[in-house]
Design a protein around this motif. Structure first.
Motif, short mmCIF file in Angstrom:
data_model
loop_
_atom_site.label_atom_id
_atom_site.label_comp_id
_atom_site.label_asym_id
_atom_site.label_seq_id
_atom_site.Cartn_x
_atom_site.Cartn_y
_atom_site.Cartn_z
N HIS A 232 15.08 58.32 74.61
CA HIS A 232 14.75 59.61 74.37
C HIS A 232 16.28 60.89 74.90
O HIS A 232 15.94 62.03 74.36
N ARG B 54 14.94 59.30 68.40
CA ARG B 54 13.72 60.27 68.04
C ARG B 54 12.45 59.07 68.35
O ARG B 54 12.54 58.57 67.66
N GLY C 77 8.92 63.58 67.18
CA GLY C 77 9.10 62.81 68.54
C GLY C 77 8.40 62.85 69.64
O GLY C 77 7.75 64.27 69.79
N ASP D 98 7.17 63.16 73.44
CA ASP D 98 7.86 64.04 74.82
C ASP D 98 7.71 62.82 75.73
O ASP D 98 6.78 62.35 76.03
N VAL D 99 8.77 61.53 75.65
CA VAL D 99 8.26 60.48 76.39
C VAL D 99 8.37 60.37 78.02
O VAL D 99 7.42 59.97 78.92
#
Length: 422
Positions: free
Chosen positions: A237, A242, A258, A260-261
């Motif tokens: 990330h 992505r 993608g 929002d890790v």
């Protein structure tokens, strides 16, 4: 939980256009399998108190030393331990580490209150190997702090004991190793806890380089968000890739543009599962195994062994697999993938980061600076994986075969070498 991002996470630039790709042959070879010699040593043990069975398999010795963790799980078998020991031999050889491969295993439930006693008696029985030849560490069911506690009670100080004892000044070497193992990233995480996932991220970036793609145009799905998978997701990330899907035991979370890790990893509970009640509405919640069937550039199985197997391989739609878990694909599944034109970066390359770092630390090649360790791993991992994928794209040589060839060349170079520990 957060993880540091620093200069080592610089986004990979898009490579300049190169020559026209070599036309691909119509017949694609199966994934290579090779017959390996029997391990150099195989020991079996029975616990006199519980009757638990334990095994030590030393696949190869280099300079009289071998390395590999000790696992504990109900149902552990000697063949499983032997397979893992072979994997360690190849892993150390691919990275040119001057040490052979081994593995310990105990057939016992690690949650049983008697487990610590079983582990300690196993180590007592294996004391001659731990004294001189076998460097062990954590593995499934056996955390590092438990191994360290057992070693302290046995008067061995640290699980690197067999190698440290070869130093001309063992006390100085022990202090250096302990300082390195205690090193933390800028946000307080132990380097040893995140460097494995960082290495997997670098393996994926090696794929990106070989495919001549930009990270922002590359999609990744990751099965598993524990130490390895979660770390890989974080670092990918922050490298601009992505990450469109992650999966835990409760299911798959997917967002086409993608995820929002960092925010999702903060929602993990003590069992490593993401709190679904706090997941954003624009994130799709899919079945657990859906992560294996998404049309992505890279699929990273980072949860369990044999996640991709004969009965589910037909559903895999990724362009490349990067094995973060040990033996993430069965040989039959890998053969099917290779026949379909899907290369598999093998586990003994992609998940070797922690093992390589530990040996560099032992030999004084890296110290307590996290950036030094991360930079060294990036410099080693990314070109290796790029080479595997480049050989696949040019001549359809399976990545596993190219990795075996690299390991064999390094073994020959190390043959007869004298191992020194400063």
């Amino acid at each position: 939980m957060t993880m540091t991002d620093g200069p080592r996470l610089t986004v990979v630039p898009t490579p300049a256009p190169g020559p026209r790709p070599v036309p691909l042959p119509r017949v694609r070879p199966a994934a290579p399998t090779r017959r390996r010699p029997a391990p150099e040593h195989e020991l079996r043990w029975t616990d006199p108190v519980t009757g638990a069975q334990g095994f030590l398999v030393v696949d190869t010795l280099v300079g009289g030393l071998a390395t590999g963790g000790t696992r504990m799980r109900a149902g552990c078998t000697v063949s499983e331990v032997a397979d893992l020991a072979r994997g360690m031999s190849t892993k150390t050889a691919v990275f040119g580490l001057p040490v052979g491969g081994a593995k310990g295993g105990i057939d016992f439930d690690p949650k049983d209150p008697r487990a610590t006693g079983v582990l300690e008696r196993f180590c007592v029985a294996m004391r001659p190997w731990l004294d001189r030849h076998w460097v062990t560490a954590e593995d499934l069911g056996v955390p590092q702090h438990l191994i360290d506690d057992v070693f302290l009670r046995l008067g061995l100080n640290q699980s690197f004991h067999a190698a440290i004892g070869r130093s001309p000044d063992p006390e100085r070497t022990l202090r250096r190793v302990q300082d390195g193992l205690a090193a933390r990233t800028a946000d307080g995480l132990l380097v040893g806890e995140v460097i494995g996932g960082y290495g997997v991220a670098q393996a994926c970036l090696g794929v990106v380089t070989a495919l001549a793609q930009h990270p922002a145009a590359t999609t990744v799905a990751i099965q598993g968000i524990g130490t390895m998978g979660g770390g890989a997701a974080w670092y990918l990330h922050h490298a601009g890739v992505r990450v469109v899907a992650v999966a835990d035991a409760a299911g798959t979370l997917y967002r086409r543009t993608g995820l929002d890790v960092p925010a999702l990893l903060e929602l993990r509970d003590r069992y490593g599962e993401i709190d679904r009640s706090r997941v954003p509405d624009d994130v799709e919640q899919l079945p657990r195994d859906a992560v294996l069937e998404l049309a992505v550039d890279i699929l990273v199985p980072a949860a369990i062994s044999y996640a991709v197997r004969a009965e589910n391989v037909a559903g895999v739609r990724a362009k490349v697999l990067v094995e973060a878990a040990n033996s993430a694909t069965t040989p039959e599944a890998e053969t099917a993938l290779v026949a379909r034109g899907v290369p598999v970066v093998p586990d003994f390359v992609a998940n070797a980061g922690a093992a390589a770092w530990a040996w560099w630390l032992l030999q004084g090649q890296v110290g307590t600076d996290p950036d030094e360790a991360f930079d060294r791993l990036a410099e080693e991992m990314r070109p290796k994986v790029a080479r595997l994928v480049a050989a696949w794209r040019a001549d359809r040589v399976a990545p596993r075969q190219t990795a075996y060839d690299m390991a064999d060349a390094n073994r020959q170079a190390l043959a007869g070498a004298e191992i020194t520990i400063p």
